[in-house]
Design an enzyme around this catalytic site. Structure first.
Site, short mmCIF file in Angstrom:
data_model
loop_
_atom_site.label_atom_id
_atom_site.label_comp_id
_atom_site.label_asym_id
_atom_site.label_seq_id
_atom_site.Cartn_x
_atom_site.Cartn_y
_atom_site.Cartn_z
N ALA A 1 34.77 -34.48 46.77
CA ALA A 1 33.74 -34.67 45.86
C ALA A 1 32.89 -35.75 46.43
O ALA A 1 31.70 -35.74 46.57
CB ALA A 1 34.15 -35.01 44.88
N TYR B 1 38.70 -34.62 45.11
CA TYR B 1 38.47 -35.91 45.12
C TYR B 1 37.93 -36.64 46.68
O TYR B 1 36.40 -36.92 46.19
CB TYR B 1 39.45 -37.30 44.53
CG TYR B 1 39.45 -38.39 44.44
CD1 TYR B 1 39.19 -38.68 43.03
CD2 TYR B 1 39.98 -39.85 45.16
CE1 TYR B 1 38.73 -39.73 42.64
CE2 TYR B 1 39.01 -41.07 44.98
CZ TYR B 1 38.87 -40.70 43.64
OH TYR B 1 38.76 -42.52 42.74
N VAL C 1 28.80 -36.67 32.16
CA VAL C 1 27.79 -36.64 33.00
C VAL C 1 27.61 -35.18 34.19
O VAL C 1 26.55 -34.83 34.54
CB VAL C 1 28.11 -37.24 34.53
CG1 VAL C 1 28.50 -38.83 33.97
CG2 VAL C 1 29.59 -36.93 34.82
N ALA D 1 30.30 -46.55 32.23
CA ALA D 1 29.75 -48.35 31.28
C ALA D 1 30.80 -48.55 30.69
O ALA D 1 30.76 -49.84 29.57
CB ALA D 1 28.47 -48.21 31.13
#
Length: 250
Positions: A158, A155, A62, A15
């Site tokens: 994922a 990428y 994360v 965020a």
């Protein structure tokens, strides 16, 4: 359209900037109490202060389970029970190195930063949502899940995993009145993409290859994330919204 988000508690990862910031901004404008989480704790805290109200910023990697556990505990103590999870955070693709030259570190960076982060976030909030029989989870995917960009295998893999995981989790969660869906952007102008978009001719090439004739902005994607996080999308289960300006037309 009233999205009935007043007082809902939403965790938004990533965020501090880009898509995550755009999602947090719209959620707050709709009356939600946003817990913005980012590896850039100072940055996300500043953004949440700008949004005001009950919005708060938290540091989060994360890919770390213990940090997710701590985040959920703190959000419940500071704001309230978690109604919404928007998994937006994730690392930029590394150098275009191809299938034979991508090293272990880059592969793990992509899988951990995107797929593992989504898995850990969902697993952390699900028990509380199941107990309360209410929840909305929106995962950030990408048009690269469909193999649209060459030579960034970690990428692409994922996001392919996120798409499959979203559908699998949606089937599990739906009987508990929890909606799980994902949004897949195409080429969007964000802080993450401005570098390569500023290369000579790059912006013009993206425009030319996008049927609608413009490069997307974070709000174009965030609006769909917020809609899926609302009860207006209560019958949406396991869907992928493609927000690519037509780049993913089959």
């Amino acid at each position: 359209m009233d999205l009935s988000l007043d007082g809902k508690v939403a965790i938004v990862t990533g965020a501090a900037s880009g898509f995550g910031r755009a999602v947090a901004t719209i959620l707050a404008a709709e009356g939600a109490h946003v817990a913005g989480a980012d590896i850039n704790e100072a940055g996300v805290t500043a953004v949440m202060k700008e949004l005001g109200g009950a919005c708060r910023g938290y540091g989060l990697d994360v890919a770390k389970r213990d940090q997710w556990t701590d985040l959920a505990r703190r959000v419940r103590e500071d704001i309230g029970e978690i109604d919404i999870l928007c998994n937006i955070a994730g690392p930029a693709p590394g150098p275009v190195s191809g299938h034979l030259d991508t090293d272990d570190d880059e592969w793990r960076r992509q899988i951990d930063g995107h797929l593992t982060g989504v898995f850990l976030g969902c697993q952390t909030v699900l028990p509380g949502m199941m107990e309360r029989r209410y929840g909305k989870i929106v995962n950030m995917c990408s048009f690269t899940a469909h193999g649209t960009v060459a030579n960034i295998p970690g990428y692409d893999a994922a996001f392919g995993g996120i798409l499959a995981y979203t559908k699998d989790l949606a089937r599990f969660a739906a009987p508990h009145n929890i909606n799980v869906n994902c949004v897949s952007p195409g080429n969007i102008e964000t802080p993450m993409t401005k570098g390569w978009l500023s290369e000579p001719g790059a912006y013009e090439r993206v425009q030319a290859n996008t049927p609608i004739g413009r490069v997307g902005q974070p709000d174009d994607v965030a609006a769909w994330v917020v809609f899926l996080a609302s009860d207006r999308a209560r019958h949406a289960v396991g869907i992928e919204i493609n927000v690519s300006g037509g780049q993913l037309i089959g």
